[in-house]
Design a protein around this motif. Structure first.
Motif, PDB file in Angstrom:
ATOM      1  N   PRO A  59       0.734  -1.375  -0.052  1.00 36.78           N
ATOM      2  CA  PRO A  59      -0.058   0.012  -0.104  1.00 36.78           C
ATOM      3  C   PRO A  59       0.859   1.322  -0.030  1.00 36.78           C
ATOM      4  O   PRO A  59       0.454   2.270  -0.595  1.00 36.78           O
ATOM      5  CB  PRO A  59      -0.942  -0.130   1.226  1.00 36.78           C
ATOM      6  CG  PRO A  59      -0.831  -1.735   1.572  1.00 36.78           C
ATOM      7  CD  PRO A  59       0.440  -2.022   1.132  1.00 36.78           C
ATOM      8  N   MET A  60       2.067   1.357   0.671  1.00 35.45           N
ATOM      9  CA  MET A  60       2.721   2.487   0.632  1.00 35.45           C
ATOM     10  C   MET A  60       3.391   2.624  -0.804  1.00 35.45           C
ATOM     11  O   MET A  60       3.080   3.815  -0.941  1.00 35.45           O
ATOM     12  CB  MET A  60       4.129   2.125   1.697  1.00 35.45           C
ATOM     13  CG  MET A  60       4.785   3.435   1.887  1.00 35.45           C
ATOM     14  SD  MET A  60       3.871   4.661   2.318  1.00 35.45           S
ATOM     15  CE  MET A  60       5.049   6.030   2.819  1.00 35.45           C
ATOM     16  N   HIS A  61       3.610   1.807  -1.598  1.00 36.09           N
ATOM     17  CA  HIS A  61       3.998   1.969  -2.900  1.00 36.09           C
ATOM     18  C   HIS A  61       2.798   2.524  -3.779  1.00 36.09           C
ATOM     19  O   HIS A  61       3.376   3.684  -4.670  1.00 36.09           O
ATOM     20  CB  HIS A  61       4.638   0.686  -3.574  1.00 36.09           C
ATOM     21  CG  HIS A  61       6.040   0.193  -2.880  1.00 36.09           C
ATOM     22  ND1 HIS A  61       6.106  -0.695  -2.072  1.00 36.09           N
ATOM     23  CD2 HIS A  61       7.132   0.899  -3.162  1.00 36.09           C
ATOM     24  CE1 HIS A  61       7.406  -0.990  -1.844  1.00 36.09           C
ATOM     25  NE2 HIS A  61       8.374   0.103  -2.579  1.00 36.09           N
ATOM     26  N   TRP A  62       1.802   2.334  -3.383  1.00 36.84           N
ATOM     27  CA  TRP A  62       0.569   2.811  -4.330  1.00 36.84           C
ATOM     28  C   TRP A  62       0.241   4.178  -3.972  1.00 36.84           C
ATOM     29  O   TRP A  62       0.055   5.118  -4.821  1.00 36.84           O
ATOM     30  CB  TRP A  62      -0.401   1.812  -4.171  1.00 36.84           C
ATOM     31  CG  TRP A  62      -0.692   0.468  -4.741  1.00 36.84           C
ATOM     32  CD1 TRP A  62      -0.357  -0.771  -4.319  1.00 36.84           C
ATOM     33  CD2 TRP A  62      -0.668   0.391  -6.165  1.00 36.84           C
ATOM     34  NE1 TRP A  62      -0.461  -1.561  -5.532  1.00 36.84           N
ATOM     35  CE2 TRP A  62      -0.566  -0.981  -6.748  1.00 36.84           C
ATOM     36  CE3 TRP A  62      -0.995   1.442  -7.469  1.00 36.84           C
ATOM     37  CZ2 TRP A  62      -0.795  -1.532  -7.886  1.00 36.84           C
ATOM     38  CZ3 TRP A  62      -0.986   0.818  -8.621  1.00 36.84           C
ATOM     39  CH2 TRP A  62      -0.793  -0.605  -8.895  1.00 36.84           C
ATOM     40  N   PHE A  63       0.511   4.391  -2.681  1.00 38.44           N
ATOM     41  CA  PHE A  63       0.269   5.766  -2.097  1.00 38.44           C
ATOM     42  C   PHE A  63       1.359   6.719  -2.638  1.00 38.44           C
ATOM     43  O   PHE A  63       1.084   7.971  -3.206  1.00 38.44           O
ATOM     44  CB  PHE A  63       0.373   5.838  -0.546  1.00 38.44           C
ATOM     45  CG  PHE A  63       0.196   7.240  -0.153  1.00 38.44           C
ATOM     46  CD1 PHE A  63      -0.794   7.958   0.011  1.00 38.44           C
ATOM     47  CD2 PHE A  63       1.488   7.878   0.349  1.00 38.44           C
ATOM     48  CE1 PHE A  63      -0.925   9.032   0.490  1.00 38.44           C
ATOM     49  CE2 PHE A  63       1.373   9.164   1.024  1.00 38.44           C
ATOM     50  CZ  PHE A  63       0.053   9.888   0.925  1.00 38.44           C
ATOM     51  N   ILE A  64       2.635   6.247  -2.735  1.00 42.14           N
ATOM     52  CA  ILE A  64       3.933   7.192  -3.365  1.00 42.14           C
ATOM     53  C   ILE A  64       3.537   7.264  -4.899  1.00 42.14           C
ATOM     54  O   ILE A  64       3.678   8.384  -5.418  1.00 42.14           O
ATOM     55  CB  ILE A  64       5.145   6.392  -3.076  1.00 42.14           C
ATOM     56  CG1 ILE A  64       5.461   6.436  -1.703  1.00 42.14           C
ATOM     57  CG2 ILE A  64       6.225   7.278  -3.978  1.00 42.14           C
ATOM     58  CD1 ILE A  64       6.710   5.712  -1.279  1.00 42.14           C
ATOM     59  N   LEU A  65       3.008   6.133  -5.764  1.00 39.72           N
ATOM     60  CA  LEU A  65       2.767   6.366  -6.793  1.00 39.72           C
ATOM     61  C   LEU A  65       1.427   7.450  -7.199  1.00 39.72           C
ATOM     62  O   LEU A  65       1.618   8.165  -8.046  1.00 39.72           O
ATOM     63  CB  LEU A  65       2.435   4.900  -7.547  1.00 39.72           C
ATOM     64  CG  LEU A  65       1.984   4.920  -9.010  1.00 39.72           C
ATOM     65  CD1 LEU A  65       3.423   5.141  -9.913  1.00 39.72           C
ATOM     66  CD2 LEU A  65       1.680   3.539  -9.300  1.00 39.72           C
ATOM     67  N   PHE A  66       0.532   7.146  -6.452  1.00 36.80           N
ATOM     68  CA  PHE A  66      -0.566   8.287  -6.445  1.00 36.80           C
ATOM     69  C   PHE A  66      -0.314   9.646  -6.194  1.00 36.80           C
ATOM     70  O   PHE A  66      -0.608  10.622  -6.877  1.00 36.80           O
ATOM     71  CB  PHE A  66      -1.541   7.764  -5.613  1.00 36.80           C
ATOM     72  CG  PHE A  66      -2.793   8.685  -5.523  1.00 36.80           C
ATOM     73  CD1 PHE A  66      -3.630   8.756  -6.633  1.00 36.80           C
ATOM     74  CD2 PHE A  66      -3.180   9.690  -4.376  1.00 36.80           C
ATOM     75  CE1 PHE A  66      -4.763   9.543  -6.580  1.00 36.80           C
ATOM     76  CE2 PHE A  66      -4.093  10.581  -4.231  1.00 36.80           C
ATOM     77  CZ  PHE A  66      -4.792  10.679  -5.501  1.00 36.80           C
ATOM     78  N   VAL A  67       0.644   9.864  -5.275  1.00 39.22           N
ATOM     79  CA  VAL A  67       1.227  11.180  -5.001  1.00 39.22           C
ATOM     80  C   VAL A  67       2.018  11.789  -6.245  1.00 39.22           C
ATOM     81  O   VAL A  67       1.907  12.898  -6.597  1.00 39.22           O
ATOM     82  CB  VAL A  67       1.915  11.262  -3.762  1.00 39.22           C
ATOM     83  CG1 VAL A  67       2.773  12.469  -3.598  1.00 39.22           C
ATOM     84  CG2 VAL A  67       1.293  10.882  -2.387  1.00 39.22           C
ATOM     85  N   VAL A  68       2.896  10.962  -6.628  1.00 36.71           N
ATOM     86  CA  VAL A  68       3.681  11.246  -7.905  1.00 36.71           C
ATOM     87  C   VAL A  68       2.789  11.672  -9.150  1.00 36.71           C
ATOM     88  O   VAL A  68       3.082  12.774  -9.944  1.00 36.71           O
ATOM     89  CB  VAL A  68       4.521  10.312  -8.274  1.00 36.71           C
ATOM     90  CG1 VAL A  68       5.372  10.381  -9.630  1.00 36.71           C
ATOM     91  CG2 VAL A  68       5.889  10.082  -7.205  1.00 36.71           C
ATOM     92  N   VAL A  69       1.708  10.787  -9.403  1.00 32.33           N
ATOM     93  CA  VAL A  69       0.899  11.173 -10.516  1.00 32.33           C
ATOM     94  C   VAL A  69       0.013  12.304 -10.054  1.00 32.33           C
ATOM     95  O   VAL A  69      -0.033  13.100 -11.051  1.00 32.33           O
ATOM     96  CB  VAL A  69      -0.082   9.934 -10.663  1.00 32.33           C
ATOM     97  CG1 VAL A  69      -1.157  10.304 -11.511  1.00 32.33           C
ATOM     98  CG2 VAL A  69       0.636   8.620 -11.142  1.00 32.33           C
ATOM     99  N   LEU A  70      -0.428  12.611  -9.067  1.00 33.45           N
ATOM    100  CA  LEU A  70      -1.149  13.727  -8.472  1.00 33.45           C
ATOM    101  C   LEU A  70      -0.006  15.168  -8.728  1.00 33.45           C
ATOM    102  O   LEU A  70      -0.415  16.040  -9.226  1.00 33.45           O
ATOM    103  CB  LEU A  70      -1.535  13.943  -7.089  1.00 33.45           C
ATOM    104  CG  LEU A  70      -2.434  14.767  -6.711  1.00 33.45           C
ATOM    105  CD1 LEU A  70      -3.498  14.966  -7.452  1.00 33.45           C
ATOM    106  CD2 LEU A  70      -2.476  14.840  -5.102  1.00 33.45           C
ATOM    107  N   ILE A  71       0.875  14.934  -8.433  1.00 30.66           N
ATOM    108  CA  ILE A  71       2.144  16.096  -8.857  1.00 30.66           C
ATOM    109  C   ILE A  71       2.476  16.487 -10.165  1.00 30.66           C
ATOM    110  O   ILE A  71       2.216  17.289 -10.641  1.00 30.66           O
ATOM    111  CB  ILE A  71       3.331  15.721  -7.854  1.00 30.66           C
ATOM    112  CG1 ILE A  71       3.162  15.881  -6.477  1.00 30.66           C
ATOM    113  CG2 ILE A  71       4.436  16.768  -8.396  1.00 30.66           C
ATOM    114  CD1 ILE A  71       4.475  15.246  -5.569  1.00 30.66           C
TER     115      ILE A  71
END
Length: 72
Positions: free
Chosen positions: A13-25
């Motif tokens: 889940p931490m990797h998915w969260f980081i991926l989501f934040v990068v996509v959001l940015i």
């Protein structure tokens, strides 16, 4: 220590969260709904094409069986 592929670790889940934040940015909050909508349409189109392809394969098998029955 052996190196593992990055994709193998994407289940966390931490990797998915980081991926989501990068996509959001990268894309911004305004474009995310459009991106998700287009991704959903693409997946739906792929599934439709797969079903039609499978139906075509089954139809080919049935027509070959019918030809064999006519010969017998």
């Amino acid at each position: 220590m052996p190196m593992t592929p990055v994709i193998a670790n994407l289940g966390s889940p931490m990797h998915w969260f980081i991926l989501f934040v990068v996509v959001l940015i990268v894309f911004g909050a305004r474009r995310l709904p459009d991106i998700a909508r287009n991704l959903g349409k693409g997946v739906a189109e792929f599934k439709k094409a797969r079903r039609e392809f499978e139906k075509g394969l089954k139809g080919d098998d049935e027509s070959k069986e019918a030809e064999q029955d006519k010969k017998d």
